[in-house]
Design a protein around this motif. Structure first.
Motif, PDB file in Angstrom:
ATOM      1  N   ILE A 328       2.245   2.618  -6.861  1.00 43.28           N
ATOM      2  CA  ILE A 328       2.709   2.088  -5.725  1.00 43.28           C
ATOM      3  C   ILE A 328       2.205   0.769  -5.207  1.00 43.28           C
ATOM      4  O   ILE A 328       2.736  -0.249  -4.709  1.00 43.28           O
ATOM      5  N   VAL A 329       0.776   0.687  -5.280  1.00 38.96           N
ATOM      6  CA  VAL A 329       0.084  -0.431  -4.756  1.00 38.96           C
ATOM      7  C   VAL A 329       0.598  -1.758  -5.587  1.00 38.96           C
ATOM      8  O   VAL A 329       0.868  -2.740  -5.197  1.00 38.96           O
ATOM      9  N   SER A 330       0.637  -1.556  -7.011  1.00 42.44           N
ATOM     10  CA  SER A 330       0.842  -2.634  -7.929  1.00 42.44           C
ATOM     11  C   SER A 330       2.368  -3.241  -7.536  1.00 42.44           C
ATOM     12  O   SER A 330       2.660  -4.050  -7.891  1.00 42.44           O
ATOM     13  N   ALA A 331       3.263  -2.226  -7.190  1.00 40.23           N
ATOM     14  CA  ALA A 331       4.486  -2.718  -6.882  1.00 40.23           C
ATOM     15  C   ALA A 331       4.632  -3.195  -5.481  1.00 40.23           C
ATOM     16  O   ALA A 331       5.931  -3.826  -5.171  1.00 40.23           O
ATOM     17  N   GLY A 332       3.709  -3.607  -5.029  1.00 38.13           N
ATOM     18  CA  GLY A 332       3.620  -4.267  -3.620  1.00 38.13           C
ATOM     19  C   GLY A 332       3.774  -3.436  -2.364  1.00 38.13           C
ATOM     20  O   GLY A 332       3.999  -3.921  -1.336  1.00 38.13           O
ATOM     21  N   PHE A 333       3.830  -2.048  -2.488  1.00 42.19           N
ATOM     22  CA  PHE A 333       3.568  -1.153  -1.308  1.00 42.19           C
ATOM     23  C   PHE A 333       2.224  -0.771  -0.802  1.00 42.19           C
ATOM     24  O   PHE A 333       1.432  -0.766  -1.452  1.00 42.19           O
ATOM     25  N   SER A 334       2.399   0.090   0.616  1.00 38.59           N
ATOM     26  CA  SER A 334       1.034   0.561   0.914  1.00 38.59           C
ATOM     27  C   SER A 334       1.175   2.115   1.079  1.00 38.59           C
ATOM     28  O   SER A 334       2.211   2.415   1.124  1.00 38.59           O
ATOM     29  N   LEU A 335       0.051   2.705   0.576  1.00 40.86           N
ATOM     30  CA  LEU A 335       0.285   4.265   0.920  1.00 40.86           C
ATOM     31  C   LEU A 335       0.173   4.653   2.073  1.00 40.86           C
ATOM     32  O   LEU A 335      -0.923   4.235   2.819  1.00 40.86           O
ATOM     33  N   ASP A 336       0.805   5.617   2.353  1.00 40.17           N
ATOM     34  CA  ASP A 336       0.574   6.299   3.966  1.00 40.17           C
ATOM     35  C   ASP A 336       0.449   7.789   3.428  1.00 40.17           C
ATOM     36  O   ASP A 336       1.222   8.645   3.124  1.00 40.17           O
ATOM     37  N   LEU A 337      -0.522   8.336   3.868  1.00 33.37           N
ATOM     38  CA  LEU A 337      -1.142   9.790   3.624  1.00 33.37           C
ATOM     39  C   LEU A 337      -0.692  10.628   4.879  1.00 33.37           C
ATOM     40  O   LEU A 337      -1.063  11.912   4.920  1.00 33.37           O
TER      41      LEU A 337
END
Ligand code: SAH
Length: 348
Positions: A328-337
């Motif tokens: 997800i991060v490599s694709a340019g997004f940020s993780l929201d938990l």
């Protein structure tokens, strides 16, 4: 094409003729434009966040016989399993420690889990994990049952309508009615759930006209979540030799849904990741903003086979989380938990 896509972006709506025109005439270049506009829309409403939900597939027993599904009741080759309350709490526990704050409980329609058992389960999860959201995905139930689950702590309910074409629905679902399913969705909304509808893409015999019906239906229902993924054949079904839905059509429909329903929570599904190595990333770049890694014990993963070649059946929860996070991060997004509720929802 550009004009139609711009209209969809501006109005968050498009009449059925134009939707059909779009689906019939889309090419590589206009798909790129469409997905870039859907991405823009998602950034406006949810930023570049991707919400994670831990899915627990707690039973593969099912009384229904959906023609496409690997765990259909009449499939004698499916090895059946059920998780106990303790098993499920264990899954939640490891999920919680990995940071998950939504648990999705999915299963076949399994009469073993009576309302009393489900209420006990929901209450146990809520007591142990009060800061977590619970999503149910266990098929069609009565209004009263849905209400009991809601009162016991369930927050969300996923019930894909599968296809809004009456003819196709009837062909695929012996002894079931599209009207019932739609009524269930309306009941769930009325009770106060965050509700997820959705459909499969590329079912044998499905046409662009059918997709237009799905899109018009979703626009009218205004669900909080939409589950949309490719059909994939399963070896024990009559569709075993059919082709899967394509990444291109799935991505196109995800992008359209993002613009029709800008606040929707839209998973980039495991099925999309199964038909193409970068499928889930492509879904996220077309407006998808949810990923649902598997928290089921690895011992049962292979038994929850809705379709062939399902990915991630071998990974432990922790591995799964790490792998997905990196992607997800490599694709340019940020993780929201965080719980990640729909912008427009609060519990009644
Ligand atoms: N019993 C629950 C959960 C069904 S399984 C219910 O009725 O809602 C979850 C989803 O998997 C289904 O809604 C269906 O859209 C999808 N699914 C089932 N078989 C599939 C297949 N062969 N290919 C792709 N998706 C499939």
């Amino acid at each position: 094409m550009k004009e139609i896509i711009d209209e969809l972006y501006e109005k968050n709506d498009l009449d059925e003729h134009r939707l059909l025109y779009l689906l019939n005439n889309i090419d590589e270049k206009s798909r790129e434009y469409l997905t870039s506009k859907a991405h823009e829309k998602r950034l406006k409403h949810y930023g570049n966040k991707v919400y994670l939900r831990g899915i627990i597939e707690f039973t593969n027993y099912c009384k229904n016989n959906c023609l496409y599904c690997g765990i259909r009741g009449e499939n004698k080759n499916a090895e059946r399993y059920r998780l106990s309350l303790e098993d499920i709490l264990d899954c939640c526990n490891s999920g919680y420690r990995l940071g998950y704050r939504t648990f999705v409980l999915q299963g076949g329609e399994d009469p073993y889990y009576t309302d009393d058992k489900l209420v006990e389960l929901l209450k146990a999860i809520k007591t142990n994990f009060p800061d977590c959201a619970i999503t149910l995905s266990i098929g069609e139930k009565s209004y009263d049952s849905y209400k009991k689950y809601y009162e016991a702590g369930a927050d969300r309910y996923l019930l894909r309508h599968e296809t809004a074409s009456k003819k196709l629905y009837q062909r695929l679902h012996p002894n079931m009615e599209l009207e019932n399913r739609v009524q269930c969705l309306r009941n769930l909304k009325e009770i106060g759930y965050q509700v997820g509808a959705g459909f499969m893409v590329g079912i044998p015999g499905q046409t662009n006209e059918d997709f237009v019906e799905d899109l018009v239906f979703l626009k009218e229902l205004q669900p909080h979540m939409v589950g949309l993924g490719p059909f994939i054949p399963h070896k024990d079904t009559i569709f075993k030799d059919e082709k899967s839905g394509t990444v291109e059509t799935t991505v196109t429909l995800l992008a359209i849904v993002r613009m029709l329903l800008p606040d929707v929570l839209l998973p980039s599904t495991t099925a999309l990741g199964t038909i193409s190595p970068m499928g889930r990333e492509k879904g996220l770049k077309a407006g998808g903003n949810v990923v649902m890694p598997n928290l089921s014990p690895t011992t049962v993963r292979e038994k929850y086979m809705l379709y062939d070649n399902k990915i991630c059946t071998g990974d432990e929860a922790a591995e799964c989380r790490k792998c997905i996070e990196n992607r997800i991060v490599s694709a340019g997004f940020s993780l929201d938990l965080s719980r990640g509720d729909n912008n427009l929802w609060s519990r009644k």
